[in-house]
Design a protein around this motif. Structure first.
Motif, PDB file in Angstrom:
ATOM      1  N   GLY A  28       0.810  -1.216   0.000  1.00  0.00           N
ATOM      2  CA  GLY A  28       0.000   0.000   0.000  1.00  0.00           C
ATOM      3  C   GLY A  28       0.836   1.255   0.000  1.00  0.00           C
ATOM      4  N   CYS A  29       0.492   2.163  -0.935  1.00  0.00           N
ATOM      5  CA  CYS A  29       1.183   3.457  -0.995  1.00  0.00           C
ATOM      6  C   CYS A  29       0.165   4.509  -1.396  1.00  0.00           C
ATOM      7  CB  CYS A  29       2.325   3.394  -2.006  1.00  0.00           C
ATOM      8  SG  CYS A  29       3.201   4.971  -2.130  1.00  0.00           S
ATOM      9  N   PRO A  30       0.166   5.666  -0.722  1.00  0.00           N
ATOM     10  CA  PRO A  30      -0.794   6.710  -1.079  1.00  0.00           C
ATOM     11  C   PRO A  30      -0.376   7.487  -2.334  1.00  0.00           C
ATOM     12  CG  PRO A  30       0.573   7.441   0.733  1.00  0.00           C
ATOM     13  CD  PRO A  30       1.008   6.044   0.416  1.00  0.00           C
ATOM     14  N   ASP A  32       1.415   7.644  -6.416  1.00  0.00           N
ATOM     15  CA  ASP A  32       1.277   6.884  -7.669  1.00  0.00           C
ATOM     16  C   ASP A  32       2.329   7.358  -8.670  1.00  0.00           C
ATOM     17  OD1 ASP A  32       0.242   9.387  -8.020  1.00  0.00           O
ATOM     18  OD2 ASP A  32      -1.609   8.755  -9.010  1.00  0.00           O
ATOM     19  N   CYS A  33       3.589   7.250  -8.289  1.00  0.00           N
ATOM     20  CA  CYS A  33       4.685   7.718  -9.152  1.00  0.00           C
ATOM     21  C   CYS A  33       4.592   7.042 -10.519  1.00  0.00           C
ATOM     22  CB  CYS A  33       6.034   7.384  -8.527  1.00  0.00           C
ATOM     23  SG  CYS A  33       6.237   8.050  -6.870  1.00  0.00           S
ATOM     24  N   SER A  34       4.733   7.853 -11.554  1.00  0.00           N
ATOM     25  CA  SER A  34       4.570   7.325 -12.916  1.00  0.00           C
ATOM     26  C   SER A  34       5.577   6.215 -13.208  1.00  0.00           C
ATOM     27  CB  SER A  34       4.737   8.458 -13.919  1.00  0.00           C
ATOM     28  OG  SER A  34       5.999   9.053 -13.737  1.00  0.00           O
ATOM     29  N   TRP A  35       6.779   6.330 -12.646  1.00  0.00           N
ATOM     30  CA  TRP A  35       7.833   5.364 -12.954  1.00  0.00           C
ATOM     31  C   TRP A  35       8.000   4.288 -11.868  1.00  0.00           C
ATOM     32  CZ3 TRP A  35      10.408   6.145  -8.621  1.00  0.00           C
ATOM     33  CH2 TRP A  35      10.513   7.437  -8.120  1.00  0.00           C
ATOM     34  N   CYS A  36       7.041   4.208 -10.959  1.00  0.00           N
ATOM     35  CA  CYS A  36       7.158   3.246  -9.843  1.00  0.00           C
ATOM     36  C   CYS A  36       7.496   1.851 -10.377  1.00  0.00           C
ATOM     37  CB  CYS A  36       5.838   3.193  -9.070  1.00  0.00           C
ATOM     38  SG  CYS A  36       5.869   1.983  -7.718  1.00  0.00           S
ATOM     39  N   ASP A  37       8.539   1.241  -9.827  1.00  0.00           N
ATOM     40  CA  ASP A  37       8.932  -0.083 -10.314  1.00  0.00           C
ATOM     41  C   ASP A  37       8.393  -1.207  -9.421  1.00  0.00           C
ATOM     42  OD1 ASP A  37      10.541   0.417  -8.168  1.00  0.00           O
ATOM     43  OD2 ASP A  37      12.430  -0.087  -9.148  1.00  0.00           O
ATOM     44  N   THR A  38       7.583  -0.824  -8.435  1.00  0.00           N
ATOM     45  CA  THR A  38       6.924  -1.856  -7.612  1.00  0.00           C
ATOM     46  C   THR A  38       5.426  -1.529  -7.554  1.00  0.00           C
ATOM     47  OG1 THR A  38       7.439  -0.604  -5.604  1.00  0.00           O
ATOM     48  CG2 THR A  38       8.953  -2.392  -6.173  1.00  0.00           C
ATOM     49  N   LYS A  39       4.830  -1.365  -8.722  1.00  0.00           N
ATOM     50  CA  LYS A  39       3.415  -0.972  -8.776  1.00  0.00           C
ATOM     51  C   LYS A  39       2.516  -1.977  -8.061  1.00  0.00           C
ATOM     52  CE  LYS A  39       3.281   2.131 -12.762  1.00  0.00           C
ATOM     53  NZ  LYS A  39       3.267   3.427 -12.133  1.00  0.00           N
ATOM     54  N   TYR A  40       2.969  -3.218  -8.002  1.00  0.00           N
ATOM     55  CA  TYR A  40       2.180  -4.248  -7.305  1.00  0.00           C
ATOM     56  C   TYR A  40       2.044  -3.939  -5.811  1.00  0.00           C
ATOM     57  CZ  TYR A  40       6.960  -5.859  -6.369  1.00  0.00           C
ATOM     58  OH  TYR A  40       8.284  -5.907  -6.015  1.00  0.00           O
ATOM     59  N   SER A  41       2.918  -3.050  -5.302  1.00  0.00           N
ATOM     60  CA  SER A  41       2.856  -2.747  -3.866  1.00  0.00           C
ATOM     61  C   SER A  41       1.998  -1.510  -3.576  1.00  0.00           C
ATOM     62  CB  SER A  41       4.269  -2.535  -3.301  1.00  0.00           C
ATOM     63  OG  SER A  41       4.810  -1.328  -3.808  1.00  0.00           O
ATOM     64  N   ILE A  42       1.387  -0.925  -4.602  1.00  0.00           N
ATOM     65  CA  ILE A  42       0.595   0.297  -4.389  1.00  0.00           C
ATOM     66  C   ILE A  42      -0.809   0.039  -3.801  1.00  0.00           C
ATOM     67  CG2 ILE A  42      -0.452   2.319  -5.494  1.00  0.00           C
ATOM     68  CD1 ILE A  42       1.926   2.482  -7.368  1.00  0.00           C
ATOM     69  N   PRO A  43      -1.604  -0.886  -4.345  1.00  0.00           N
ATOM     70  CA  PRO A  43      -2.973  -1.046  -3.797  1.00  0.00           C
ATOM     71  C   PRO A  43      -2.950  -1.562  -2.354  1.00  0.00           C
ATOM     72  CG  PRO A  43      -2.728  -2.193  -5.908  1.00  0.00           C
ATOM     73  CD  PRO A  43      -1.356  -1.827  -5.449  1.00  0.00           C
TER      74      PRO A  43
HETATM   75  S1  SF4 Z   1       5.972   2.724  -3.836  1.00  0.00           S
HETATM   76 FE1  SF4 Z   1       5.923   3.458  -5.938  1.00  0.00          FE
HETATM   77  S2  SF4 Z   1       4.256   4.957  -5.951  1.00  0.00           S
HETATM   78 FE2  SF4 Z   1       4.826   4.652  -3.805  1.00  0.00          FE
HETATM   79  S3  SF4 Z   1       6.333   6.259  -3.369  1.00  0.00           S
HETATM   80 FE3  SF4 Z   1       7.458   4.417  -3.959  1.00  0.00          FE
HETATM   81  S4  SF4 Z   1       7.828   4.688  -6.152  1.00  0.00           S
HETATM   82 FE4  SF4 Z   1       6.156   6.096  -5.593  1.00  0.00          FE
END
Ligand code: SF4
Length: 218
Positions: A28-30, A32-43
């Motif tokens: 979970g992350c509040p 939504d960085c466009s280049w996030c390389d761990t998008k699976y960890s956002i929701p």
């Molecule tokens: S987990 Fe992804 S979206 Fe969240 S701060 Fe880090 S890079 Fe950005």
């Protein structure tokens, strides 16, 4: 608490690069960085639920066997700071680092640990817009007074100017600033590293590699 993954590797970024590490990636992350390389960890709803006891035991076993660094990363680990503080209170261990965007201020019980703060730059394209960047930047002052480094992810040469202004505005000590190339391939890392390294030498800043990308490891 929700966990994305827990794994052993070496720290690939920042000041502790090369150290053997246990990574505890919270889910979970509040942002939504466009280049996030761990998008699976956002929701926040993804990952799996793990008990404090379970996580404590994994960390304890790692410390007993390897004595490396324990890195809480994300996602945004400070979202779970009460739970993490509970875990750390059961383990007497100082060698702990947090990888954070700086969006949340740490609670006092975590002050004795190390924070690798990664304030976002314009190429992150955060959907929260100006407000969210301001929130992150306004927290820098607090992190300045803790054991922290500031790791900026650089996507293009224009962002070097942006970093320079932030360093000046927030009075970030240059010896605690690291510039790191954005990228998930060796080519991207090497291409961006060239102009970043030149800038670091010129301005007296630190460069950080992304060893996990160069070595194709987790
Ligand atoms: S987990 Fe992804 S979206 Fe969240 S701060 Fe880090 S890079 Fe950005």
């Amino acid at each position: 608490m929700r966990i994305s993954e827990i794994f052993e590797s070496i720290q690939g970024e920042g000041e502790s690069v090369g150290k053997v590490a246990l990574f505890v990636r919270t889910q979970g992350c509040p942002l939504d960085c466009s280049w996030c390389d761990t998008k699976y960890s956002i929701p926040f709803e993804k990952g799996e639920e793990k008990s404090i006891n379970e996580i404590t035991e994994i960390i304890r076993t790692f410390i007993e066997n390897k004595k490396g660094i324990v890195v809480f990363t994300g996602g945004e680990p400070l979202y779970y700071q009460e739970e993490i503080s509970n875990i750390l209170s059961r383990i007497n261990y100082q060698n702990v680092e947090f990888e954070t965007s700086g969006i949340y201020l740490p609670i006092e019980k975590l002050y004795k640990y190390k924070f690798n703060v990664s304030p976002k730059l314009s190429s992150s394209n955060l959907s929260g817009g100006k407000k969210i960047y301001q929130k992150i930047y306004s927290n820098l002052n607090k992190f300045l007074n803790l054991n922290s480094i500031f790791k900026f992810v650089i996507s293009n040469e224009e962002e070097l100017k942006e970093v320079e202004l932030l360093i000046e505005k927030h009075r970030l000590p240059k010896n605690r600033v690291f510039l790191m190339p954005q990228g998930s391939t060796i080519e991207e890392i090497l291409y961006r590293s060239k102009f970043i390294v030149s800038f670091c030498i010129e301005k007296g800043l630190n460069y950080s590699t992304r060893l996990q990308v160069l070595l194709n490891i987790k």
